[in-house]
Design a protein around this motif. Structure first.
Motif, mmCIF file in Angstrom:
data_model
loop_
_atom_site.group_PDB
_atom_site.id
_atom_site.type_symbol
_atom_site.label_atom_id
_atom_site.label_comp_id
_atom_site.label_asym_id
_atom_site.label_seq_id
_atom_site.Cartn_x
_atom_site.Cartn_y
_atom_site.Cartn_z
ATOM 1 N N UNK A 260 54.402 18.846 -53.420
ATOM 2 C CA UNK A 260 53.752 19.972 -52.605
ATOM 3 C C UNK A 260 52.522 19.724 -52.549
ATOM 4 N N UNK A 261 51.661 19.059 -53.370
ATOM 5 C CA UNK A 261 50.393 19.012 -52.951
ATOM 6 C C UNK A 261 50.104 17.901 -51.866
ATOM 7 N N UNK A 262 51.110 17.022 -51.795
ATOM 8 C CA UNK A 262 50.911 15.732 -50.687
ATOM 9 C C UNK A 262 51.321 16.648 -49.670
ATOM 10 N N UNK A 263 52.340 17.146 -49.673
ATOM 11 C CA UNK A 263 52.808 17.815 -48.419
ATOM 12 C C UNK A 263 51.843 18.825 -47.602
ATOM 13 N N UNK A 264 51.228 19.678 -48.640
ATOM 14 C CA UNK A 264 50.181 20.434 -48.136
ATOM 15 C C UNK A 264 49.049 19.823 -47.555
ATOM 16 N N UNK A 265 48.796 18.669 -48.095
ATOM 17 C CA UNK A 265 47.705 17.742 -47.588
ATOM 18 C C UNK A 265 47.995 16.860 -46.171
ATOM 19 N N UNK A 266 49.181 17.058 -45.799
ATOM 20 C CA UNK A 266 49.598 16.272 -44.660
ATOM 21 C C UNK A 266 50.168 15.056 -45.010
ATOM 22 N N UNK A 267 50.428 14.658 -46.089
ATOM 23 C CA UNK A 267 51.219 13.414 -46.323
ATOM 24 C C UNK A 267 52.535 13.554 -46.146
#
Length: 412
Positions: free
Chosen positions: A115-122
């Protein structure tokens, strides 16, 4: 063709390039350095290499046992924010609890990281089983966690849908755990001989029955939603060609990206190939032994050998991407790509004065018998303890010292 922005999936960009007639792209892989200085130096190197090479995507590895989870995510997010199409490795291994925290729920920890990756644009993840943590010889699933990369792929598709592009690992010679010692090499089939390896007078091979299991499992990972395969390192191009053809026989039709380990140093080459039981052609082995004491000659040959491998791969018509395991260095990669005319005098940008800071955080490569250095001098690992500490026999002395994880470094 749509603009290549950091928030796009690799598979979509690759398909567009293929449709536009682009034959060969390249990608780069880095690992999290151990120190803050190393991280700072890596940021500078990644910027230089992006400017010089325009990689299709940039991988960031995830340390053994989840040991670099936070730093891997931080580095991958930095790459994404600075214009790289970031491809974050993620493993099934436990993420260690931070100081003051209770035990980590492994599935929740992975979910939160995704989720953190997704939220950061990854938008790209490499789903892996992972290596055992430091101090452990065998990989074990965390209680309540994922048992294999297939579980992780299924979880991502179930809980994140098509938000991520997913890559998985492929093993042209078989996963190291599926490679066994062969008592009588004369019993090997022609296919087995072609992917066998030899170390210390012993022969190793992923036998046909085990290779079939490996391919069946790879098919499951792709069918579960993986977009492309990135392979384990190899040094025999024919083994890779056979692997791609076998993928097609198994109905695996996604792109197969060759993982190319750059030859930068004799010691590192020997240790990694032995650890992974990688097939090393006899002429390559002999050449490396003949120049082992000349570090500059090793790098020069690393370029020469890399050019030959890459040209063979491009001539085969089986690949769309050359994926370089950079070892957080640039000289050999630049040398290869300059000679292939895939970069324009990138060698002029080389700055490897900081090479000593490019030591992996949470490295899984230290094993019993490896040469290491610590405050007491150079020595050999005699025993690895469960907490990652090592019992080291100091060279030239009878002394044994026990050094905490992070207080000793491998000598490459």
């Amino acid at each position: 063709m749509a603009a290549i922005t950091p928030d796009r999936k690799i598979i979509d960009i690759l398909n567009e390039k293929k449709a536009a007639g682009v034959k060969t792209c390249l990608s780069l892989e880095y690992f999290p350095p151990r120190t803050e200085e190393g991280v700072k130096n890596l940021y500078a190197r990644m910027d230089r290499m992006k400017g010089a090479l325009s990689p299709l995507f940039t991988d960031m590895t995830w340390g053994a046992g989840g040991s670099t989870a936070d730093l891997s995510l931080e580095l991958a997010l930095h790459a994404q924010k600075t214009g790289h199409v970031s491809n974050l490795h993620m493993t099934c291994t436990n993420i260690q609890a931070k100081e003051g925290e209770e035990d980590v729920d492994p599935k929740k920890a992975i979910h939160d990281a995704l989720q953190a990756a997704l939220d950061g644009g990854i938008r790209n993840i490499v789903a892996l089983r992972g290596d055992p943590p430091a101090g452990e010889e065998e990989w074990k699933a965390s209680e309540g966690g994922f048992a294999c990369a297939l579980d992780l792929v299924k979880y991502m598709r179930e809980h994140f849908g098509q938000e991520f592009g997913i890559s998985v690992a492929g093993y042209p010679e078989g996963h190291p755990n599926a490679i066994s010692e062969v008592a009588d090499p004369s019993t090997l089939t022609e296919a087995e001989k072609a992917r066998s390896s030899s170390f210390d007078g012993k022969t190793y091979c992923c036998l046909d029955a085990d290779y079939k299991k490996e391919m069946d499992y790879l098919k499951e990972k792709v069918d579960a939603g993986s977009d492309l395969i990135i392979t384990q390192m190899f040094f025999d191009v024919e083994v890779f060609k056979t692997f791609v053809k076998d993928c097609r026989k198994w109905g695996i039709n996604c792109p197969v990206v060759p993982g190319l380990m750059c030859i930068n140093a004799y010691g590192g080459f020997k240790k990694m190939t032995k650890f992974c039981k990688t097939r090393v052609p006899a002429d390559l082995d002999a050449k490396m032994d003949s120049i082992k004491d000349d570090a500059a000659a090793v790098k020069e040959f690393g370029v020469e050998f890399g050019v030959k491998v890459c040209q063979d791969l491009m001539d085969s018509g089986l690949i769309e991407v050359l994926h370089f395991y950079t070892l957080n260095l640039e000289k050999v990669v630049y040398g290869i790509l300059d000679q292939l005319k895939l970069s324009d005098n990138a060698l002029a940008l080389v700055n490897e004065k900081d090479a000593a800071s490019m030591v992996a955080k949470g490295s899984a490569w230290a094993r019993v018998g490896d040469e290491v250095t610590c405050e007491h001098g150079k020595g050999v690992v005699d025993e690895l303890l469960p907490d990652g500490s090592a019992v080291i026999v100091i060279s030239g002395k009878d002394d044994k010292v026990t050094m905490a994880k992070g207080a000793y470094q491998k000598v490459f």
